[in-house]
Design a protein around this motif. Sequence first.
Motif, mmCIF file in Angstrom:
data_model
loop_
_atom_site.group_PDB
_atom_site.id
_atom_site.type_symbol
_atom_site.label_atom_id
_atom_site.label_comp_id
_atom_site.label_asym_id
_atom_site.label_seq_id
_atom_site.Cartn_x
_atom_site.Cartn_y
_atom_site.Cartn_z
ATOM 1 N N THR A 15 0.833 -1.209 0.000
ATOM 2 C CA THR A 15 0.000 0.000 0.000
ATOM 3 C C THR A 15 0.865 1.255 0.000
ATOM 4 O O THR A 15 0.639 2.196 -0.777
ATOM 5 C CB THR A 15 -0.915 -0.011 1.236
ATOM 6 O OG1 THR A 15 -1.792 -1.126 1.155
ATOM 7 C CG2 THR A 15 -1.723 1.263 1.327
ATOM 8 N N HIS B 121 2.785 1.560 -3.492
ATOM 9 C CA HIS B 121 2.031 1.859 -4.708
ATOM 10 C C HIS B 121 1.009 2.971 -4.539
ATOM 11 O O HIS B 121 0.652 3.621 -5.525
ATOM 12 C CB HIS B 121 1.298 0.601 -5.209
ATOM 13 C CG HIS B 121 2.228 -0.507 -5.576
ATOM 14 N ND1 HIS B 121 3.010 -0.506 -6.714
ATOM 15 C CD2 HIS B 121 2.516 -1.672 -4.917
ATOM 16 C CE1 HIS B 121 3.729 -1.624 -6.766
ATOM 17 N NE2 HIS B 121 3.450 -2.350 -5.678
ATOM 18 N N ALA B 122 0.494 3.172 -3.277
ATOM 19 C CA ALA B 122 -0.589 4.140 -3.118
ATOM 20 C C ALA B 122 -0.103 5.492 -2.611
ATOM 21 O O ALA B 122 -0.743 6.509 -2.848
ATOM 22 C CB ALA B 122 -1.644 3.595 -2.150
ATOM 23 N N ASP C 278 -6.993 1.149 1.734
ATOM 24 C CA ASP C 278 -6.413 2.495 1.722
ATOM 25 C C ASP C 278 -7.261 3.393 0.833
ATOM 26 O O ASP C 278 -8.226 2.941 0.210
ATOM 27 C CB ASP C 278 -4.953 2.446 1.234
ATOM 28 C CG ASP C 278 -4.827 1.855 -0.167
ATOM 29 O OD1 ASP C 278 -4.222 0.772 -0.291
ATOM 30 O OD2 ASP C 278 -5.366 2.449 -1.140
ATOM 31 N N GLY D 240 -5.946 5.096 -1.679
ATOM 32 C CA GLY D 240 -5.098 5.414 -2.830
ATOM 33 C C GLY D 240 -5.799 5.188 -4.158
ATOM 34 O O GLY D 240 -7.029 5.237 -4.263
ATOM 35 N N ARG D 241 -4.988 4.865 -5.194
ATOM 36 C CA ARG D 241 -5.530 4.710 -6.546
ATOM 37 C C ARG D 241 -6.209 3.369 -6.767
ATOM 38 O O ARG D 241 -6.956 3.204 -7.725
ATOM 39 C CB ARG D 241 -4.382 4.883 -7.558
ATOM 40 C CG ARG D 241 -3.813 6.285 -7.581
ATOM 41 C CD ARG D 241 -2.570 6.375 -8.444
ATOM 42 N NE ARG D 241 -1.487 5.536 -7.906
ATOM 43 C CZ ARG D 241 -0.290 5.430 -8.473
ATOM 44 N NH1 ARG D 241 -0.023 6.104 -9.577
ATOM 45 N NH2 ARG D 241 0.630 4.683 -7.917
ATOM 46 N N ASN E 34 -11.418 -3.224 -4.831
ATOM 47 C CA ASN E 34 -11.285 -1.794 -4.580
ATOM 48 C C ASN E 34 -12.435 -1.347 -3.686
ATOM 49 O O ASN E 34 -13.561 -1.840 -3.805
ATOM 50 C CB ASN E 34 -11.314 -1.001 -5.880
ATOM 51 C CG ASN E 34 -10.064 -1.256 -6.710
ATOM 52 O OD1 ASN E 34 -8.963 -1.422 -6.177
ATOM 53 N ND2 ASN E 34 -10.231 -1.317 -8.033
ATOM 54 N N GLY F 252 -9.864 3.032 -3.230
ATOM 55 C CA GLY F 252 -8.544 2.489 -2.964
ATOM 56 C C GLY F 252 -8.539 0.966 -2.936
ATOM 57 O O GLY F 252 -9.568 0.297 -3.085
#
Length: 594
Positions: free
Chosen positions: A471, A474-475, A504, A506-507, A554, A560
Amino acid sequence: MFSFAQHKHRHIVRTHLFLILGTAFVLIFFIYGFTIFYTQRLMRNDAISSTQTTLSLYMDNIDTQLQQASSFLSSYVLSHNFSDLYSDSEETVQNTKLMIYRDFQTYIKSYSNIDALFFFDAKTDTDTFILYSQARESYSFRQQISDYLQTILSKKESSSVPVFCYWTPLYIEGEMVLYEVIQYQNFFVGSWMYLPHLSKPLEKLQESTDGILFFLSSQDSESSTFFQVLPEIQLADASEYSNSKNLLITAESRSGNFSLALYLTPQNIFKSLTQYVIYASLFLIFIFLVALVVLAFVWKEIITPTETLVSGMNALKNGQEHVLLPVSKRKNEFSALTEQFNDMCQELYQLKVQIYEEKLRKADTELQYLNLQIKPHFFLNSLNIIYNLALTKNFREILEMSRCLMDYFRYTFRSSDSLVPVDEELQHMKNYLHIQELRYNSNFDTVIDVNEEALSGKIPVLFLQTFVENTIKHAYVKMENMKITISVQTVCTPDQMLKIEISDNGRGFSEEQLKELNQPLSSGPYSNEHIGILNVRRRLSYLYGSKCSLSFSNTEEYGGAKITAFLPMHLPEPFASHTMAEFKEEAHEFITCR
């Protein structure tokens, strides 16, 4: 092909079976004969005991009735003054006689068990015998009793003290009564009970035992007279009923000169046993025939197939690789078991190869994981941070960073397949995230949600770090609101599962990444950047088999990445008794030999 030892073993089993069955039947016949003999003795003793008890109860009941009458007679003769019978007034004499008659009438109506009460005055010669009877006996018999009593009582002399003549049997022309007389001065007050009325409750006893019931007079000490209860039974002498086979059971009265006797023959005593012997013999023959049929069935359907299976197992134990047993055409449990045995033998050979291959794969995975445990760039970056902190003389953070790295490396040097409690893994995660915060000079928004019950569960070491590390790698793109959520909850299932979620903001994963990560473990190789996740999945498969699951998705809220795992709270058997270090050592030896 079977060996001579196996043939010998089979014959020994059969011989033992015959010996056991033969011994069992001999014991059954012996027990049967002993049971009959013992039952005869037991029934004879029981007949004596139970009949004696029953006779005593009947006699107690009769004695109770007699004692009630005796109490009335004694109290009546002592509490009344009969001198008015000698009054010069005829009216007084008649009133006294009427009073006696009414007293008798009142008492008999209150106590119906007494058949007659009488009063006799031996001093006078006319109208001195007063009788009140319930007329259960015939008039002629009642008159004969009255005449007999007047005759014997008139011969007695006057007595100044009460004289008791206890209950005595009186037998006249085939009929019997029990009578009692109490004398005081010249007055006699007495009662009698008619035998057919007194013995009515005894008829049930006679019918239930099929015996002969008697009243036995004991006035004469040298010989006894039998007075039978039922008149249709012939009278006989006492000597006919006293021998070793027959039983004459008596119960003596406490209130009179007589006893109650019951005569039983062997036919009466053992009538139920005879029927039992017939049924038991038939049942024994039936059991013997059934045993033969069962023996033949067991021999064909159980012993023979069992010996075949034992022979096959011995061959497999001795190292023979290809063992194929003949399968019976009859479809039963043993034919199914034989087929399963043949399938097992074929699979055992395949499993041997698979086990060696699995050990090689685990050894390779272990080496990869050991290489991943200490990453050069992570270690160098950590040293670089400490170096920069030293230049700025920020000793407090240098100490904090050194302590965190020491705890980190101590934890990561654990065996990759050992299990740790959830609370220890979470503590390591907090330490790891603190190192990352010092490294990036940023604070992560970390949410850890764990219920108390889940803290006692165990998970593989570094399980959470693998996904949290991915995480951050990459995030994290220098976002100020980086959020990592770790949730460990228990699931109410019979197997006590742990539900672990790591997410997370993130993306997230791309479609290609989700397809690659969610594919089965044996579907194909992972990319190099996901070697850590592949290692985790192999460890989970080794530790838990099909009892665990791992999925990637996701989040709907932030978009995320989200990893969901279901793991048993405790390591299932047989893995709980082995450590990865043991298997790793065996695999290393196997690789060395190759």
